[in-house]
Design an enzyme around this catalytic site. Structure first.
Site, PDB file in Angstrom:
ATOM      1  N   GLU A  66       0.799  -1.224   0.000  1.00 13.75           N
ATOM      2  CA  GLU A  66       0.000   0.000   0.000  1.00 13.75           C
ATOM      3  C   GLU A  66       0.836   1.281   0.000  1.00 13.75           C
ATOM      4  O   GLU A  66       0.501   2.231  -0.690  1.00 13.75           O
ATOM      5  CB  GLU A  66      -0.950   0.014   1.204  1.00 13.75           C
ATOM      6  CG  GLU A  66      -2.032  -1.039   1.148  1.00 13.75           C
ATOM      7  CD  GLU A  66      -3.127  -0.756   0.122  1.00 13.75           C
ATOM      8  OE1 GLU A  66      -3.235   0.384  -0.368  1.00 13.75           O
ATOM      9  OE2 GLU A  66      -3.884  -1.686  -0.179  1.00 13.75           O
ATOM     10  N   ASP A  83      -6.408   8.064  -0.078  1.00 18.73           N
ATOM     11  CA  ASP A  83      -5.927   7.094   0.905  1.00 18.73           C
ATOM     12  C   ASP A  83      -4.673   7.667   1.551  1.00 18.73           C
ATOM     13  O   ASP A  83      -3.815   8.209   0.853  1.00 18.73           O
ATOM     14  CB  ASP A  83      -5.599   5.762   0.226  1.00 18.73           C
ATOM     15  CG  ASP A  83      -6.816   5.111  -0.404  1.00 18.73           C
ATOM     16  OD1 ASP A  83      -7.936   5.368   0.066  1.00 18.73           O
ATOM     17  OD2 ASP A  83      -6.640   4.350  -1.368  1.00 18.73           O
TER      18      ASP A  83
END
Length: 158
Positions: A66, A83
């Site tokens: 991520e 995000d």
């Protein structure tokens, strides 16, 4: 001609000052970020945040996929949502940025610093709700894979 030189020198001085201020602001903005190594993160997750050893490689793989272990990462999704941080926590549902529901009750900007307690707390909440399937990086990179390399060679003694 002398007046032109004075004006030119003044403009150059103002430009130089502006550049220094901009560089200083950029350094200040990133100075609170941290890039972990896999072993630093694994040990911190296990020892400080009590992530069970049998799930540790999944968590470390998730973070690698991520954010590449970088606390300051912010990514914009196709739908315009963002995000944030190590775990790439979405402002659509989990953190607050003026949009979404802020289920973790945390400002998104706090997920970009080197203090990861709030990041881990929110990530655990997401995991409790949806498991690792909440993270596309985990699904693409970690799911059904041998993840032993994510903690191998790490001293995990607390």
């Amino acid at each position: 001609m002398a007046a032109d030189m004075i004006v030119l020198s003044y403009i150059q001085m103002r430009l130089t000052i502006s550049i220094f201020l901009l560089v200083g602001a950029l350094l200040a903005a990133t100075s609170h970020a941290r890039v972990f190594t896999k072993c630093q993160l694994a040990k911190k997750l296990k020892c400080t945040y009590k992530i069970p050893k049998n799930k540790l490689a999944d968590w470390v793989c998730l973070v690698k996929a991520e954010s590449n272990y970088n606390t300051a990462v912010v990514n914009t999704n196709n739908d315009g949502s963002k995000d944030y941080g190590l775990f790439q926590i979405s402002n659509k549902v989990w953190c607050g940025s003026g949009t979404g529901t802020n289920e973790c009750n945390i400002p998104c900007k706090k997920l970009k610093n080197n203090k990861i307690a709030d990041d881990v707390k929110c990530a655990k909440k997401i995991y409790a709700s949806q498991g690792f399937y909440a993270w596309s990086g985990w699904k693409k990179t970690c799911k059904d894979k041998d993840l032993s390399s994510f903690i191998s060679g790490c001293s995990l003694k607390c």
